[in-house]
Design a protein around this motif. Structure first.
Motif, PDB file in Angstrom:
ATOM      1  N   SER A  39       0.828  -1.205   0.000  1.00 25.75           N
ATOM      2  CA  SER A  39       0.000   0.000   0.000  1.00 25.75           C
ATOM      3  C   SER A  39       0.867   1.261   0.000  1.00 25.75           C
ATOM      4  CB  SER A  39      -0.925  -0.010   1.212  1.00 25.75           C
ATOM      5  OG  SER A  39      -1.660   1.182   1.276  1.00 25.75           O
ATOM      6  N   LYS A  40       1.928   1.263   0.797  1.00 26.43           N
ATOM      7  CA  LYS A  40       2.829   2.424   0.860  1.00 26.43           C
ATOM      8  C   LYS A  40       3.503   2.668  -0.494  1.00 26.43           C
ATOM      9  CE  LYS A  40       3.876   2.090   5.783  1.00 26.43           C
ATOM     10  NZ  LYS A  40       3.294   3.352   6.175  1.00 26.43           N
ATOM     11  N   VAL A  41       3.920   1.592  -1.155  1.00 28.88           N
ATOM     12  CA  VAL A  41       4.558   1.735  -2.468  1.00 28.88           C
ATOM     13  C   VAL A  41       3.528   2.160  -3.511  1.00 28.88           C
ATOM     14  CG1 VAL A  41       5.790   0.500  -4.289  1.00 28.88           C
ATOM     15  CG2 VAL A  41       6.432   0.153  -1.902  1.00 28.88           C
ATOM     16  N   GLN A  42       2.328   1.601  -3.443  1.00 26.67           N
ATOM     17  CA  GLN A  42       1.259   1.973  -4.384  1.00 26.67           C
ATOM     18  C   GLN A  42       0.973   3.471  -4.304  1.00 26.67           C
ATOM     19  OE1 GLN A  42      -0.784  -0.123  -6.488  1.00 26.67           O
ATOM     20  NE2 GLN A  42      -1.549   1.806  -7.282  1.00 26.67           N
ATOM     21  N   GLU A  43       0.990   4.041  -3.097  1.00 24.09           N
ATOM     22  CA  GLU A  43       0.763   5.479  -2.920  1.00 24.09           C
ATOM     23  C   GLU A  43       1.829   6.298  -3.637  1.00 24.09           C
ATOM     24  OE1 GLU A  43       0.616   6.303   1.249  1.00 24.09           O
ATOM     25  OE2 GLU A  43      -1.178   5.082   1.554  1.00 24.09           O
ATOM     26  N   MET A  44       3.055   5.798  -3.685  1.00 19.52           N
ATOM     27  CA  MET A  44       4.138   6.518  -4.355  1.00 19.52           C
ATOM     28  C   MET A  44       3.904   6.591  -5.860  1.00 19.52           C
ATOM     29  SD  MET A  44       7.389   4.892  -2.321  1.00 19.52           S
ATOM     30  CE  MET A  44       8.442   5.205  -3.711  1.00 19.52           C
ATOM     31  N   TYR A  45       3.346   5.539  -6.420  1.00 18.69           N
ATOM     32  CA  TYR A  45       3.160   5.478  -7.862  1.00 18.69           C
ATOM     33  C   TYR A  45       1.843   6.094  -8.298  1.00 18.69           C
ATOM     34  CZ  TYR A  45       7.327   2.759  -8.719  1.00 18.69           C
ATOM     35  OH  TYR A  45       8.629   2.363  -8.832  1.00 18.69           O
ATOM     36  N   GLY A  46       0.802   5.917  -7.513  1.00 16.63           N
ATOM     37  CA  GLY A  46      -0.500   6.463  -7.857  1.00 16.63           C
ATOM     38  C   GLY A  46      -1.023   5.961  -9.188  1.00 16.63           C
ATOM     39  N   GLU A  47      -0.581   4.809  -9.625  1.00 15.15           N
ATOM     40  CA  GLU A  47      -0.994   4.254 -10.907  1.00 15.15           C
ATOM     41  C   GLU A  47      -1.675   2.907 -10.705  1.00 15.15           C
ATOM     42  OE1 GLU A  47       2.289   3.803 -13.572  1.00 15.15           O
ATOM     43  OE2 GLU A  47       3.177   5.696 -12.976  1.00 15.15           O
ATOM     44  N   ASP A  48      -2.516   2.583 -11.660  1.00 18.53           N
ATOM     45  CA  ASP A  48      -3.139   1.267 -11.647  1.00 18.53           C
ATOM     46  C   ASP A  48      -2.327   0.266 -12.449  1.00 18.53           C
ATOM     47  OD1 ASP A  48      -5.253   2.193 -10.129  1.00 18.53           O
ATOM     48  OD2 ASP A  48      -6.438   2.743 -11.878  1.00 18.53           O
ATOM     49  N   ARG A  49      -1.403   0.747 -13.248  1.00 14.24           N
ATOM     50  CA  ARG A  49      -0.652  -0.124 -14.142  1.00 14.24           C
ATOM     51  C   ARG A  49       0.660  -0.600 -13.525  1.00 14.24           C
ATOM     52  NH1 ARG A  49      -1.713   3.698 -19.167  1.00 14.24           N
ATOM     53  NH2 ARG A  49      -3.772   2.914 -19.709  1.00 14.24           N
ATOM     54  N   ILE A  50       0.608  -1.038 -12.297  1.00 16.43           N
ATOM     55  CA  ILE A  50       1.814  -1.594 -11.683  1.00 16.43           C
ATOM     56  C   ILE A  50       1.522  -2.990 -11.154  1.00 16.43           C
ATOM     57  CG2 ILE A  50       2.750   0.661 -11.071  1.00 16.43           C
ATOM     58  CD1 ILE A  50       2.108   0.055  -8.165  1.00 16.43           C
ATOM     59  N   THR A  51       2.550  -3.797 -11.142  1.00 18.53           N
ATOM     60  CA  THR A  51       2.497  -5.130 -10.556  1.00 18.53           C
ATOM     61  C   THR A  51       3.536  -5.158  -9.448  1.00 18.53           C
ATOM     62  OG1 THR A  51       1.937  -6.055 -12.712  1.00 18.53           O
ATOM     63  CG2 THR A  51       2.728  -7.593 -11.044  1.00 18.53           C
ATOM     64  N   MET A  52       3.159  -5.747  -8.311  1.00 20.43           N
ATOM     65  CA  MET A  52       4.084  -5.799  -7.181  1.00 20.43           C
ATOM     66  C   MET A  52       4.228  -7.222  -6.659  1.00 20.43           C
ATOM     67  SD  MET A  52       3.131  -2.405  -4.980  1.00 20.43           S
ATOM     68  CE  MET A  52       1.356  -2.564  -5.094  1.00 20.43           C
ATOM     69  N   VAL A  53       5.430  -7.514  -6.196  1.00 25.62           N
ATOM     70  CA  VAL A  53       5.726  -8.770  -5.506  1.00 25.62           C
ATOM     71  C   VAL A  53       6.398  -8.380  -4.201  1.00 25.62           C
ATOM     72  CG1 VAL A  53       7.025 -10.922  -5.585  1.00 25.62           C
ATOM     73  CG2 VAL A  53       6.034  -9.985  -7.680  1.00 25.62           C
ATOM     74  N   CYS A  54       5.995  -9.022  -3.113  1.00 26.07           N
ATOM     75  CA  CYS A  54       6.480  -8.629  -1.794  1.00 26.07           C
ATOM     76  C   CYS A  54       7.056  -9.843  -1.070  1.00 26.07           C
ATOM     77  CB  CYS A  54       5.301  -8.053  -1.011  1.00 26.07           C
ATOM     78  SG  CYS A  54       5.741  -7.278   0.527  1.00 26.07           S
ATOM     79  N   GLY A  55       8.182  -9.630  -0.383  1.00 20.88           N
ATOM     80  CA  GLY A  55       8.795 -10.697   0.406  1.00 20.88           C
ATOM     81  C   GLY A  55       9.295 -10.156   1.738  1.00 20.88           C
ATOM     82  N   ARG A  56       9.234 -10.991   2.761  1.00 23.99           N
ATOM     83  CA  ARG A  56       9.626 -10.590   4.111  1.00 23.99           C
ATOM     84  C   ARG A  56      11.148 -10.553   4.257  1.00 23.99           C
ATOM     85  NH1 ARG A  56       6.815 -11.812   9.410  1.00 23.99           N
ATOM     86  NH2 ARG A  56       5.218 -12.505   7.972  1.00 23.99           N
ATOM     87  N   LEU A  57      11.637  -9.537   4.949  1.00 22.12           N
ATOM     88  CA  LEU A  57      13.056  -9.461   5.302  1.00 22.12           C
ATOM     89  C   LEU A  57      13.265 -10.165   6.639  1.00 22.12           C
ATOM     90  CD1 LEU A  57      13.744  -5.690   4.542  1.00 22.12           C
ATOM     91  CD2 LEU A  57      14.509  -7.639   3.195  1.00 22.12           C
ATOM     92  N   THR A  58      14.431 -10.714   6.844  1.00 23.67           N
ATOM     93  CA  THR A  58      14.745 -11.318   8.135  1.00 23.67           C
ATOM     94  C   THR A  58      14.948 -10.204   9.165  1.00 23.67           C
ATOM     95  OG1 THR A  58      17.126 -11.303   7.775  1.00 23.67           O
ATOM     96  CG2 THR A  58      15.912 -13.269   7.034  1.00 23.67           C
TER      97      THR A  58
END
Length: 76
Positions: A39-58
């Motif tokens: 959600s935080k990254v989506q706010e930076m882009y403000g676009e619908d045309r993005i794809t995201m993949v998320c992974g946990r850091l240790t």
């Protein structure tokens, strides 16, 4: 002494550019859930045309990166 985030995430972003080459970026985010990180990254882009993949850091990675709560930092 700053308080570091309890959890962190890496978010890989592909911004789809019509008629052009896709743009890629990656970020580290200090927050509790993957949904919050995206959600935080989506706010930076403000676009619908993005794809995201998320992974946990240790926990060690969060500490080494000195990632603070609610921080979004570009990662190269």
């Amino acid at each position: 002494m700053p308080k570091y985030a309890d959890q962190g995430w890496t978010v890989l972003v592909t911004a789809h550019v019509p008629g052009g080459l896709d743009e890629r970026a990656s970020y580290v985010v200090g927050c509790d859930t993957d949904r919050e990180a995206m959600s935080k990254v989506q706010e930076m882009y403000g676009e619908d045309r993005i794809t995201m993949v998320c992974g946990r850091l240790t926990a060690n990675a969060v500490s080494v990166l000195k990632l603070e709560p609610d921080e979004v930092r570009p990662w190269h």
